[in-house]
Design an enzyme around this catalytic site. Structure first.
Site, PDB file in Angstrom:
ATOM      1  CE  LYS A 178     -20.914  26.600 -26.919  1.00  0.00           C
ATOM      2  NZ  LYS A 178     -20.560  25.223 -27.275  1.00  0.00           N
ATOM      3  CB  SER A 198     -15.923  25.996 -28.924  1.00  0.00           C
ATOM      4  OG  SER A 198     -15.930  25.091 -30.005  1.00  0.00           O
ATOM      5  CD  GLN A 201      -3.421  -2.477   1.502  1.00  0.00           C
ATOM      6  OE1 GLN A 201      -2.726  -2.923   2.413  1.00  0.00           O
ATOM      7  NE2 GLN A 201      -3.206  -2.775   0.231  1.00  0.00           N
ATOM      8  CG  ASN A 215     -18.032  25.864 -23.780  1.00  0.00           C
ATOM      9  OD1 ASN A 215     -19.084  26.240 -24.287  1.00  0.00           O
ATOM     10  ND2 ASN A 215     -17.044  25.343 -24.491  1.00  0.00           N
ATOM     11  CE  LYS A 232      -4.305   2.690   4.997  1.00  0.00           C
ATOM     12  NZ  LYS A 232      -5.209   1.525   5.168  1.00  0.00           N
ATOM     13  CE1 TYR A 279      -6.792  -3.619   8.611  1.00  0.00           C
ATOM     14  CE2 TYR A 279      -5.599  -5.655   8.182  1.00  0.00           C
ATOM     15  CZ  TYR A 279      -5.916  -4.348   7.830  1.00  0.00           C
ATOM     16  OH  TYR A 279      -5.360  -3.790   6.718  1.00  0.00           O
ATOM     17  CB  THR A 338     -42.142  24.575  -8.426  1.00  0.00           C
ATOM     18  OG1 THR A 338     -43.225  25.083  -9.218  1.00  0.00           O
ATOM     19  CG2 THR A 338     -42.047  25.367  -7.120  1.00  0.00           C
ATOM     20  CG  HIS A 339     -42.909  21.038 -11.200  1.00  0.00           C
ATOM     21  ND1 HIS A 339     -42.890  19.712 -10.821  1.00  0.00           N
ATOM     22  CD2 HIS A 339     -43.818  21.654 -10.394  1.00  0.00           C
ATOM     23  CE1 HIS A 339     -43.765  19.528  -9.843  1.00  0.00           C
ATOM     24  NE2 HIS A 339     -44.334  20.689  -9.562  1.00  0.00           N
ATOM     25  CG  ASN A 377      -4.100  -5.485  12.410  1.00  0.00           C
ATOM     26  OD1 ASN A 377      -3.470  -5.405  11.360  1.00  0.00           O
ATOM     27  ND2 ASN A 377      -4.611  -6.635  12.854  1.00  0.00           N
ATOM     28  CD  GLU A 419     -20.489  22.075 -19.195  1.00  0.00           C
ATOM     29  OE1 GLU A 419     -21.389  22.592 -19.879  1.00  0.00           O
ATOM     30  OE2 GLU A 419     -19.380  21.749 -19.665  1.00  0.00           O
ATOM     31  CB  SER A 445      -0.911   0.007   1.229  1.00  0.00           C
ATOM     32  OG  SER A 445      -0.147  -0.075   2.430  1.00  0.00           O
TER      33      SER A 445
END
Length: 460
Positions: A283, A277, A322, A285, A325, A317, A155-156, A110, A290, A23
Site C-alpha cells: 500500500k 499500511s 467570545q 496511501n 475566537k 455586545y 461528467t457524472h 468591547n 484524504e 478566554s
C-alpha cells in the site's frame, strides 16, 4: 489576582464560573494586536491632551517591553489572567505603576476585542492569500508543462470528451483565483476601526477616532458605536470564504485520490506525502489528500456554529461573541496547513501521461468528434449520433477503441466514413480544434495562461 472590573462586586467569582468565562487560553494569540491597539490608543490620548507626553512615553515603553518579553519567551501569558486585555493592562501596571492605570481611559474591552479581531483577521487574510498565490503558481507551472498531455474529461464520473491536463488544472486555477478575490472582499469589510466605540455608546472623552484609525491602517472609524462593538459579519464572511477554499481543496483531493488508485494510475504521489499500511506492504496511501478532504467538514462546522451563535444576539455586545475566537483560530490554522501540504503534494506529484492518453482513447471520449465528422459530411445529427453509438457497441464487443476499428468496419455502419476519420478522431485533433475561449485547445490554453500570468503579477 484581583479583577480589573472587581469594584462592583463583594464576593469572589466562583472558580468554575471564572474558568468558563475566561478566554485567556485562546485569545492570548491576540497579544500583538492588543498591544498595537493600545499603543495607538495612548498616542491618540496624548495628542488630545487626555494624557501627558511623559505618560504616553512611559506607557508605550512599557507596552513595547511586554511585547518584546512575550516574543522572547521571557514573559508567559498564563491563565491567572481572565483575557489578553487583562494580561496586558495588569502587567503594564505592575511594571510602570500609576501611568499604566490610565491605559484604559476612553475605551472598553468591547471595542478593544473588536479591534483585536479585525487586526488579526486582516493579517491572516494576507497570509492565506500568500499561500493561495503559491498554489496558483504551482498550477500555472503544471499547465505550461502539460498543454499536450491528453486525458479524459468527465461528467457524472464517466469519461466524456478528451481534454488536456493543462485544461483540467486551469479549472482549479479559476476556483482558487476566485477564492483570492473573495478574501480581498473580506478585507474590504475590515476597513473601519471600532476603537473608540466604548462599551456601546462611545465616550465623553474628546477622542480623535480618525487619528486612531489612521495609526492602525484603517480608512476611518466605524460610524455607529453599537455596530462597532457587536459586528462580527466579517468573521462569518471569512469563514464562508475559508469553507469555499476547503471545498475546492476537497474536490481536488477527491480527484487525486481517484487518480492515485490502481484502477486509474494517472498520478504517483511522492513518498514524502504518502504513507503505507501497518499490515499490507504493497500500500501507498494518499493520506494528505484524504485528510484535506476530511478537514473540510471541520471548517464547515465552524461556519455553521458561528452563524448559529450570532442569529439571536440582540444589540449590542453579548458574551456569546467570545465564541468568535476559538473556531476562527482553528479554521484559519486548518486552511493554512491544508494549503501548505496540498501545494507540496501537488508540486511533487508525477503524472502518468501515457496512461492518461490510453484512458481517453479506451473511454470513447472522441465519439462526439466522430459524430461531428458525419454531420460535416451531410449526415443529420440524430442519424450520426445513432451510427457512432453502433460503432461504440462494436468496439465494446471487440475490446478496442474507435481508432482501432478498420475503415471497412466504419463503412459497414455508415459509408460516409473515409480514411480521414482517423485524423479527425485523434486526441490531438479532438482537443486542438476546440479553440474558443475557455476550451482545451492549445491556442485557447496559451491565451488563458498569459492571462493567468498577468493576474499573478498583479496579485495583492
Amino acid at each position: 489576582m484581583a479583577q480589573l472590573w472587581g469594584g462592583r462586586f463583594t464576593k469572589k467569582t466562583d472558580q468554575m464560573v471564572y474558568d468558563f468565562n475566561a478566554s485567556i487560553n485562546f485569545d492570548k494569540r491576540l497579544y500583538k494586536q492588543d498591544i498595537a491597539g493600545s499603543i495607538a490608543h495612548v498616542t491618540m490620548l496624548a495628542k488630545q491632551g487626555i494624557l501627558t507626553i511623559q505618560e504616553k512615553e512611559e506607557i508605550i515603553k512599557g507596552l513595547e517591553g511586554i511585547l518584546s518579553d512575550v516574543e522572547a519567551q521571557k514573559l508567559e501569558i498564563t491563565s491567572e489572567y481572565e483575557d489578553i486585555h487583562s494580561f496586558v493592562e495588569a502587567t503594564l501596571i505592575d511594571r510602570i505603576g500609576e501611568p499604566g492605570k490610565k491605559l484604559h481611559t476612553g475605551r472598553s474591552r468591547n471595542d478593544q476585542v473588536a479591534l483585536d479581531m479585525k487586526l488579526y483577521v486582516r493579517e491572516e487574510v494576507v497570509e492565506i492569500n500568500t499561500l493561495l498565490k503559491e498554489l496558483l503558481n504551482i498550477l500555472l507551472v503544471t499547465m505550461e508543462g502539460n498543454l499536450n498531455t491528453y486525458m479524459p474529461g468527465f461528467t457524472h464520473l464517466q469519461k466524456a470528451q478528451p481534454i488536456t491536463l493543462a485544461h483540467h488544472m486551469g479549472a482549479y486555477f479559476e476556483m482558487f483565483k476566485e477564492d483570492h478575490e473573495r478574501l480581498l472582499d473580506v478585507k474590504k469589510r475590515l476597513r473601519t476601526c471600532p476603537l473608540g466605540s466604548g462599551a456601546l455608546a462611545g465616550t465623553t472623552y474628546p477622542l480623535d477616532r480618525d487619528y486612531t484609525a489612521s495609526l492602525l491602517g484603517f480608512e476611518g472609524p466605524t460610524l455607529n458605536s453599537m455596530d462597532g462593538v457587536s459586528n462580527r459579519d466579517y468573521i462569518i464572511e471569512l469563514l464562508s470564504a475559508l469553507s469555499t477554499i476547503m471545498m475546492h481543496l476537497s474536490r481536488f483531493s477527491e480527484e487525486v485520490i481517484i487518480w492515485n488508485s490502481n484502477e486509474y494510475q494517472f498520478v504517483e504521489i511522492d513518498d514524502a506525502f504518502s504513507t503505507g499500511s501497518s499490515i499490507m506492504p504493497q500500500k501507498k496511501n494518499p493520506d494528505i489528500a484524504e485528510l484535506v478532504r476530511g478537514k473540510t467538514g471541520r471548517v464547515y462546522g465552524t461556519l455553521m456554529a458561528f452563524l448559529s451563535t450570532m442569529k439571536s444576539i440582540p444589540l449590542a455586545y453579548n458574551k456569546d461573541m467570545q465564541e468568535d475566537k476559538e473556531g476562527v483560530f482553528d479554521a484559519i490554522d486548518t486552511v493554512k496547513s491544508c494549503l501548505i501540504l496540498f501545494s507540496g503534494m501537488l508540486e511533487t506529484m508525477k503524472y502518468n501521461k501515457d496512461r492518461m492518453a490510453i484512458s481517453a482513447k479506451k473511454g470513447f471520449t472522441n465519439a462526439t468528434d466522430a459524430a461531428d465528422y458525419l454531420v460535416k459530411n451531410g449526415v443529420p445529427f440524430r442519424d450520426a449520433h445513432g451510427y457512432v453509438g453502433q460503432l461504440v457497441l462494436l468496439c465494446i464487443e471487440k475490446g478496442i477503441s474507435l481508432d482501432e476499428l478498420s475503415l471497412e468496419e466504419y463503412q459497414g455502419i455508415c459509408p460516409v466514413f473515409k480514411e480521414d476519420i482517423y485524423q479527425e478522431i485523434s486526441l490531438e485533433t479532438c482537443v486542438n480544434k476546440r479553440i474558443t475561449t475557455g476550451a482545451p485547445g492549445e491556442e485557447a490554453m496559451r491565451h488563458a495562461i498569459e492571462y493567468y500570468k498577468e493576474y499573478i503579477n498583479k496579485y495583492e
